[in-house]
Design a protein around this motif. Structure first.
Motif, short mmCIF file in Angstrom:
data_model
loop_
_atom_site.label_atom_id
_atom_site.label_comp_id
_atom_site.label_asym_id
_atom_site.label_seq_id
_atom_site.Cartn_x
_atom_site.Cartn_y
_atom_site.Cartn_z
N ARG A 166 21.04 115.51 -22.08
CA ARG A 166 20.64 116.43 -21.00
C ARG A 166 21.84 117.10 -20.34
NH1 ARG A 166 15.55 116.38 -18.76
NH2 ARG A 166 14.02 115.10 -19.86
N ILE A 171 12.75 111.25 -18.55
CA ILE A 171 12.00 112.09 -17.61
C ILE A 171 11.78 111.36 -16.29
CG2 ILE A 171 9.76 113.19 -17.19
CD1 ILE A 171 9.66 113.81 -20.19
N GLN A 172 11.47 110.07 -16.38
CA GLN A 172 11.25 109.27 -15.17
C GLN A 172 12.55 109.13 -14.36
OE1 GLN A 172 8.29 108.46 -13.95
NE2 GLN A 172 7.54 109.60 -15.74
N CYS A 229 15.01 111.34 -14.31
CA CYS A 229 15.25 112.64 -13.68
C CYS A 229 14.30 112.86 -12.50
CB CYS A 229 15.09 113.75 -14.71
SG CYS A 229 16.39 113.79 -15.95
N ARG A 230 13.06 112.44 -12.68
CA ARG A 230 12.09 112.59 -11.58
C ARG A 230 12.53 111.78 -10.37
NH1 ARG A 230 5.52 111.42 -11.77
NH2 ARG A 230 5.21 111.47 -9.51
N GLN A 277 13.41 118.15 -14.92
CA GLN A 277 12.78 117.27 -15.91
C GLN A 277 12.47 117.98 -17.22
OE1 GLN A 277 9.34 115.29 -14.15
NE2 GLN A 277 10.25 115.57 -12.11
N ASP A 278 12.44 119.29 -17.22
CA ASP A 278 11.96 120.04 -18.38
C ASP A 278 13.09 120.63 -19.21
OD1 ASP A 278 12.79 121.77 -16.47
OD2 ASP A 278 11.00 123.04 -16.48
#
Length: 542
Positions: free
Chosen positions: A31, A257-258, A260-261, A267-268
């Motif tokens: 990322r 994703i979790q 980043c959340r 997240q995308d």
């Protein structure tokens, strides 16, 4: 702003916290984030350097000479970020530092206690030497509920409070056992493990649940309800057929994703996992296969040679073949003919080790490889045994041996008493401490032009990591080279032999260092690439 992720484990040991940490680090890298990984171990040893490989597994060595936990090898292989001395700490080292400070009077007469002095030392370690990393991932060794882990858990509880939720996150790895008679996965061990964490004031933010089969949505919802996390933060950590599938698998389950959340990061973002897909494809769909015999002392626990096994896999990836490993206890060759176990293998590797036990078996394995023209790679102790074998059977030094085994008539291998590290002269004695007293870390090696080693590396000077206290005696160089053994790599001062080889053999190389420690799936070490390539050529002749 550097964010910290603390990874704990519960229910049982050996769940794979190290792999989980390494895989998460790789996903965060994909990322675009800079990562650093650390391991906090609860045992009282200052480091694993004096621990038995068959109990603890391999000792991973960093460039700066630290003897560390094998999980740091996973960290490097998955992220490519070189580990440092400050990336592994133990209870023993923490207490040694605290007691030393107490003796100096640094605490100004205060009563020295676990809280705050030990926990402060742990916090200082976890946050020290952080530069511009976006994430620092700290794995806590041991299992929640163990008495040894309590100071570390208390330290990360305090750190989370001090940093705030926006900078600190807790991931807890647990086990969901399958009960065949009931036909279902059981969530109760996970619930109890989280309860143990809560009892010391830590609420996990993400749960990673190890399982050998898919976890039904109903079970994930149940875990979320009883463990006070969101259902989507219950991440299935399913068994896979190769460890290099783990980053891909965890991404598919939404782990990154979790994270980043939680930290309110995008997240995308599109992830480029093509490197990992390519590695997995090569592992799963090789064009052929070779069999390598690993003749070692600690084969009863394969984790003793973790980096070695992975480096051979990397050599297979580079040649697009599957490397089948046959693990052989070297002592068996002191009772049985080597032909019984080595006939038909395409390569022989003798790894590092310590002490006389099994050494004659390693010597016999090296002789088999030399006489049968089987590709041979000797690493550290394996190089020394190969040189002794050559001296005995080709150079006329029938009494050749190592001073590591006692008084010798012809001490072909002897204890290093001094050597140069940078601008510093290092000295050791026979009766000195064992821990941390070897030649450790990265040292330069000059390659001899026209040799196989120079051809493999493609450059004149290399840097490799060492972990040993005995060396081949340079005084025997002239005798050995006259008999056909070439010293193809030497220390800058020409005193310490680093690489030997036999010209005319299909592939026979011994190295004093540990090349496996620098191999990565996306950057296989050239020695292992060349060794496996030679094994492939041998397989076509068998």
């Amino acid at each position: 702003m550097t964010r910290f992720i603390f990874i704990t484990g519960g229910v049982v040991s050996s769940l794979g916290k190290g792999l989980a940490s390494a895989a998460l680090g790789a996903l965060l890298q994909a990322r675009g984030y800079r990562v650093r990984l650390r391991k906090l171990d609860p045992y009282l040893n200052v480091d694993p350097g004096t621990m038995s490989p068959t109990q603890h597994g391999e000792v991973f060595v960093t460039d700066d000479g630290a003897e560390t936990d094998l999980d740091l090898g996973h960290y490097e292989r998955f992220t490519g970020v070189a580990a440092r001395r400050g990336d592994n700490v133990t209870t023993g080292r923490i207490y040694s530092d605290v007691i030393a400070r107490e003796r100096r009077g640094d605490y100004l007469g205060k009563t020295v206690q676990v809280i705050p002095h030990v926990t402060d030392a742990i916090k200082a370690f976890a946050t020290a030497d952080v530069e511009d990393e976006d994430f620092v991932l700290c794995e806590i060794g041991g299992t929640v509920g163990d008495i040894e882990s309590l100071p570390f858990l208390e330290a990360i509880r305090q750190l989370r409070n001090e940093m705030g939720a926006e900078r600190a996150m807790i991931i807890h790895l647990t086990l969901l056992p399958y009960i065949p008679s009931a036909g279902e996965l059981k969530t109760k061990p996970t619930q109890h493990s989280v309860k143990e964490l809560l009892s010391v004031g830590i609420q996990p933010d993400v749960l990673m649940c190890r399982s050998d089969r898919p976890i039904p949505e109903a079970e994930r919802a149940k875990i979320a309800l009883f463990c006070n996390v969101r259902p989507e933060a219950v991440i299935p950590a399913l068994d896979v057929d190769t460890i290099y599938q783990v980053p891909v698998s965890y991404h598919a389950q939404g782990l990154d994703i979790q994270v980043c959340r939680y930290f309110r990061l995008p997240q995308d973002a599109a992830l480029d996992l093509s490197r990992w897909h390519g590695i997995v494809d090569r592992v799963r769909n090789p064009e052929g296969g070779v069999t390598i015999a690993v003749v070692g002392k600690y084969t009863s626990l394969i984790d003793s040679y973790k980096s070695l096994a992975e480096a051979l896999v990397h050599g297979g990836i580079a040649n697009n073949v599957k490397v089948r490993l046959t693990w052989i206890d070297s002592q068996i060759f002191e009772r049985e003919d080597t032909v019984l176990h080595l006939e038909g293998v395409h390569g022989i590797l003798v790894p590092g080790g310590f002490g006389e036990r099994g050494s004659e078996g390693m010597i016999n394995a090296a002789r088999f490889a030399r006489e049968r023209d089987v590709p041979y790679l000797g690493i550290c102790f394996g190089m020394q045994m190969a040189v002794i074998e050559f001296a005995r059977h080709k150079a006329g030094l029938t009494e050749a041996g190592s001073s590591e085994f006692g008084e010798q008539t012809a001490p072909l291998v002897g204890l290093m008493t001094e050597w140069t590290r940078g601008n510093e002269r290092v000295e050791r004695t026979q009766d000195g401490d064992l821990g941390g007293t070897m030649r450790l870390g990265a040292y330069p090696c000059h390659l001899v032009p026209g040799t196989r080693a120079r051809e493999i590396y493609g450059r004149d000077v290399i840097s490799e990591r060492h972990r040993h206290r005995y060396e081949v005696n340079i005084d025997y160089r002239e005798t050995l080279e006259a008999a056909g053994l070439v010293f193809s790599g030497l220390s800058p001062d020409g005193v310490l032999p680093e690489i030997v080889e036999i010209p005319g053999h299909s592939w026979f190389v011994g190295v004093q260092f540990h090349p496996e420690l620098k191999s990565k799936p996306f950057d296989p070490h050239p020695l292992f690439t060349s060794f496996v390539q030679a094994a492939v050529a041998k397989s076509r002749l068998v």
